[in-house]
Design an enzyme around this catalytic site. Structure first.
Site, short mmCIF file in Angstrom:
data_model
loop_
_atom_site.label_atom_id
_atom_site.label_comp_id
_atom_site.label_asym_id
_atom_site.label_seq_id
_atom_site.Cartn_x
_atom_site.Cartn_y
_atom_site.Cartn_z
N LYS A 63 22.55 -18.67 23.47
CA LYS A 63 22.34 -18.86 22.02
C LYS A 63 23.37 -19.84 21.45
O LYS A 63 23.01 -20.79 20.75
CB LYS A 63 22.48 -17.51 21.30
CG LYS A 63 22.50 -17.64 19.79
CD LYS A 63 22.61 -16.30 19.09
CE LYS A 63 24.02 -15.81 18.87
NZ LYS A 63 24.77 -16.50 17.81
N ASN A 64 24.64 -19.61 21.77
CA ASN A 64 25.69 -20.41 21.13
C ASN A 64 25.77 -21.84 21.66
O ASN A 64 26.50 -22.66 21.11
CB ASN A 64 27.05 -19.71 21.25
CG ASN A 64 27.15 -18.51 20.32
OD1 ASN A 64 26.25 -18.26 19.52
ND2 ASN A 64 28.24 -17.79 20.42
N CYS A 157 30.61 -12.72 5.84
CA CYS A 157 29.64 -12.05 6.68
C CYS A 157 30.27 -10.75 7.15
O CYS A 157 31.43 -10.49 6.89
CB CYS A 157 29.22 -12.93 7.86
SG CYS A 157 30.46 -13.03 9.13
N ARG A 162 35.28 -15.76 7.42
CA ARG A 162 34.80 -16.92 8.18
C ARG A 162 34.58 -18.18 7.33
O ARG A 162 33.46 -18.65 7.14
CB ARG A 162 33.49 -16.56 8.90
CG ARG A 162 33.68 -15.44 9.88
CD ARG A 162 32.40 -15.08 10.57
NE ARG A 162 32.17 -15.88 11.76
CZ ARG A 162 31.14 -15.69 12.58
NH1 ARG A 162 30.26 -14.76 12.32
NH2 ARG A 162 31.00 -16.44 13.65
N PRO A 163 35.67 -18.74 6.81
CA PRO A 163 35.54 -19.96 6.01
C PRO A 163 35.18 -21.19 6.86
O PRO A 163 35.22 -21.11 8.10
CB PRO A 163 36.93 -20.14 5.39
CG PRO A 163 37.85 -19.39 6.29
CD PRO A 163 37.06 -18.30 6.95
N ASP A 165 36.64 -24.28 6.03
CA ASP A 165 37.59 -25.28 5.56
C ASP A 165 37.96 -26.31 6.62
O ASP A 165 38.18 -27.49 6.30
CB ASP A 165 38.87 -24.58 5.03
CG ASP A 165 39.49 -23.67 6.08
OD1 ASP A 165 38.77 -22.82 6.63
OD2 ASP A 165 40.69 -23.83 6.36
N GLN A 166 37.98 -25.90 7.89
CA GLN A 166 38.36 -26.85 8.95
C GLN A 166 37.26 -27.89 9.19
O GLN A 166 37.55 -29.04 9.51
CB GLN A 166 38.66 -26.10 10.26
CG GLN A 166 39.77 -25.08 10.13
CD GLN A 166 41.08 -25.70 9.69
OE1 GLN A 166 41.53 -26.72 10.26
NE2 GLN A 166 41.70 -25.13 8.67
N ASP A 345 33.29 -12.00 21.40
CA ASP A 345 31.88 -11.58 21.45
C ASP A 345 31.63 -10.52 22.53
O ASP A 345 30.51 -10.01 22.63
CB ASP A 345 30.97 -12.79 21.69
CG ASP A 345 30.82 -13.64 20.43
OD1 ASP A 345 31.29 -13.21 19.36
OD2 ASP A 345 30.24 -14.74 20.52
N ARG A 437 18.58 -11.22 16.92
CA ARG A 437 19.15 -12.53 16.62
C ARG A 437 19.71 -13.18 17.88
O ARG A 437 19.71 -14.42 17.98
CB ARG A 437 20.30 -12.39 15.61
CG ARG A 437 19.85 -12.14 14.19
CD ARG A 437 21.04 -12.21 13.26
NE ARG A 437 21.82 -13.40 13.57
CZ ARG A 437 23.12 -13.54 13.36
NH1 ARG A 437 23.81 -12.55 12.84
NH2 ARG A 437 23.74 -14.66 13.66
#
Ligand code: UD1
Length: 457
Positions: A63-64, A157, A162-163, A165-166, A345, A437
């Site tokens: 998935k990732n 979430c 989990r911003p 900004d980076q 994970d 998901r």
């Protein structure tokens, strides 16, 4: 995948694997991705645990890795073909988002053909981004290809703030002007120009977004403190197949020499290391043996080391990972960290196996601040867990006992399944849309391992 399945007869032990594939084909109906938002919304999983697992399954595409690679289709007007794409809710969301932008998408089983020759929109709406945070992955390629993007902020979430900004800081370094407007990241640039970017922390999708932004930039970009995850390496391979010039993926310093244009290509998505690790943990928790075809053992060192420490016998041979567990697991302690260390994970699934292990294991989560939500549900099954800050101490109990539990996020759901398989009696896992998901046909694969599992609509 059908082409990597063993030859099997209807009466052979592997025939259940064939049934798993048939199930997947039944999802290959037209408009699957249109309706996917509703599929499985209310489903539950009923698991009768306490029996050993035995059998073989085929690992799906990751998935990732699939999500950023599908987003990379935005970088070229030519056809981009992606193989080994797992049939998942998140993939359906990603394809829906790409279609919304004018990308033509054709899906035939695990192969997706994409063509972004007539982009009509460079916006990712809140309705899609809120269901899948990884939608932010269109930001980099849109900026590279069109010089403009409007992508909804993902917001918080279940597993933390989990911003992004980076991602924004990196794009600004590449010369984009970025503002936050009505909940959207709005970015603009004539043509991005190469830069040296050091992110404040290791971020996987941040690295992927900036890598995709930089491939068409003017000049060279150096990404320092880059994520080393195998999915970043897989994306770099896909981009290089399209004509990008990326070196160093898999190390913490990636160099990207911008090119004028990318061309069409065909790429096969790597095997899902988290799906693999989840099934391996299930075998260790419940006991038994399994063969996982198509698994990429080389991407799983930290996980395999811990499973061996727990008492599992594991070997990789002839394209399959084989695991055997004949005793009660020994408790293991671990600390999550960016690759190549132990993946966040897999944290919840190891928590589940520690619940039935002999001894005491300490699990420290360093990536996300709120990733212990499975603890209360595991306690409903009789687990003995105490939390102190970001460390959970698990005292193994002889047996867990089945109970109704509720899934709260993707990997938390997986941990409940692992625990349910080890528990005596019946467990019902509610809200398994989280599971859908990220796990392809999970209950079919569990059935192929002999588990007593049923999806209740
Ligand atoms: C990806 C994975 C997810 C995995 C995670 C960590 C995908 C689609 N998802 O998520 O399954 O759990 O890596 O391995 O690949 N951070 C910031 N600012 C940013 C970006 C990140 O503060 O701009 C923080 C996050 O809040 C988190 C940490 O950095 O605490 C790592 O997050 P990151 O690697 O970005 O996770 P994702 O890429 O979202």
């Amino acid at each position: 995948m059908p082409d990597s399945l063993p030859a099997t007869s209807p009466t052979s032990p592997t025939s259940r694997v064939t049934r798993a594939v048939q199930f997947r084909s039944s999802l290959d109906r037209p408009l699957f991705d249109e309706v996917a938002g509703f599929v499985g919304a209310m489903d539950k999983l009923k698991i009768r645990g306490g029996t050993r697992l035995a059998g073989e399954i085929t690992v799906s595409g990751a998935k990732n890795a699939a999500l950023p690679i599908l987003a990379a289709s935005l970088l070229t007007a030519d056809e981009f073909i992606v193989d080994n794409v797992p049939q998942l809710q998140d993939v359906a969301t990603a394809l829906k988002l790409l279609k919304l932008m004018g990308v033509s998408v054709e899906r035939d089983g695990a192969t997706v053909r994409l063509k972004a020759d007539a982009l009509t929109k460079t916006e990712a709406p809140y309705e899609l981004v809120k269901t899948m945070r990884a939608s932010i992955l269109v930001l980099g390629p849109l900026m590279a290809r069109t010089g403009s993007a409007r992508v909804s902020l993902p917001g918080g979430c279940a597993i933390g703030a989990r911003p992004v900004d980076q991602h924004i800081k990196g794009l600004e370094a590449l010369g984009a002007t970025v503002r936050i407007e009505n909940g959207f990241v709005v970015a603009e640039a004539k043509r991005l120009r190469g830069a040296r970017i050091a992110t404040d922390m290791v971020t996987v999708t941040g690295t992927e977004n900036l890598m995709m932004a930089a491939v068409l930039a003017d000049g060279e970009t150096i990404l320092e403190n880059a994520a080393r995850e195998p999915e970043v390496v897989d994306l770099a391979a896909a981009l290089n197949a399209m004509g990008a010039r990326i070196r160093g993926a898999g190390t913490d310093c990636i160099a990207i020499e911008g090119v004028e244009r990318l061309h069409g290509a065909r790429h096969r998505v790597m095997a899902d290391r988290i799906e693999t690790g989840t099934f391996l943990s299930a075998v260790v928790a419940a006991g038994g043996h399994a063969a996982l075809r198509g698994a990429a053992a080389g991407t799983l060192h930290a996980v395999l080391d811990k499973l061996r420490e727990a008492g599992a016998q594991i070997d990789a041979q002839n394209g399959a990972l084989r695991i055997r567990m004949d005793s009660r697991p020994r408790a293991v302690s671990l600390r999550t960290a960016p690759y190549p260390d132990f993946p966040t994970d897999m944290q919840a699934q190891f928590m589940a196996l520690n619940c039935v292990a002999d001894g005491v294991g300490a699990i420290t989560e360093t990536i996300f601040e709120n990733r212990f939500m499975h603890v209360h549900e595991l306690q409903r099954l009789g687990a003995n867990i105490t939390i102190d800050g970001n460390t959970a101490t698990v005292r193994g109990v002889g047996k867990l006992a089945g109970a109704p539990v509720m899934a709260t996020d993707l990997r938390a759901s997986a941990s409940l399944v692992v625990a349910a398989l080890a528990a005596e009696g019946e467990t019902t896992v509610d809200r398994i849309y989280h599971l859908d998901r990220g796990y392809e046909a999970m209950e079919k694969k569990l059935a192929a391992l002999g588990a007593d599992v049923q999806r209740i609509k």
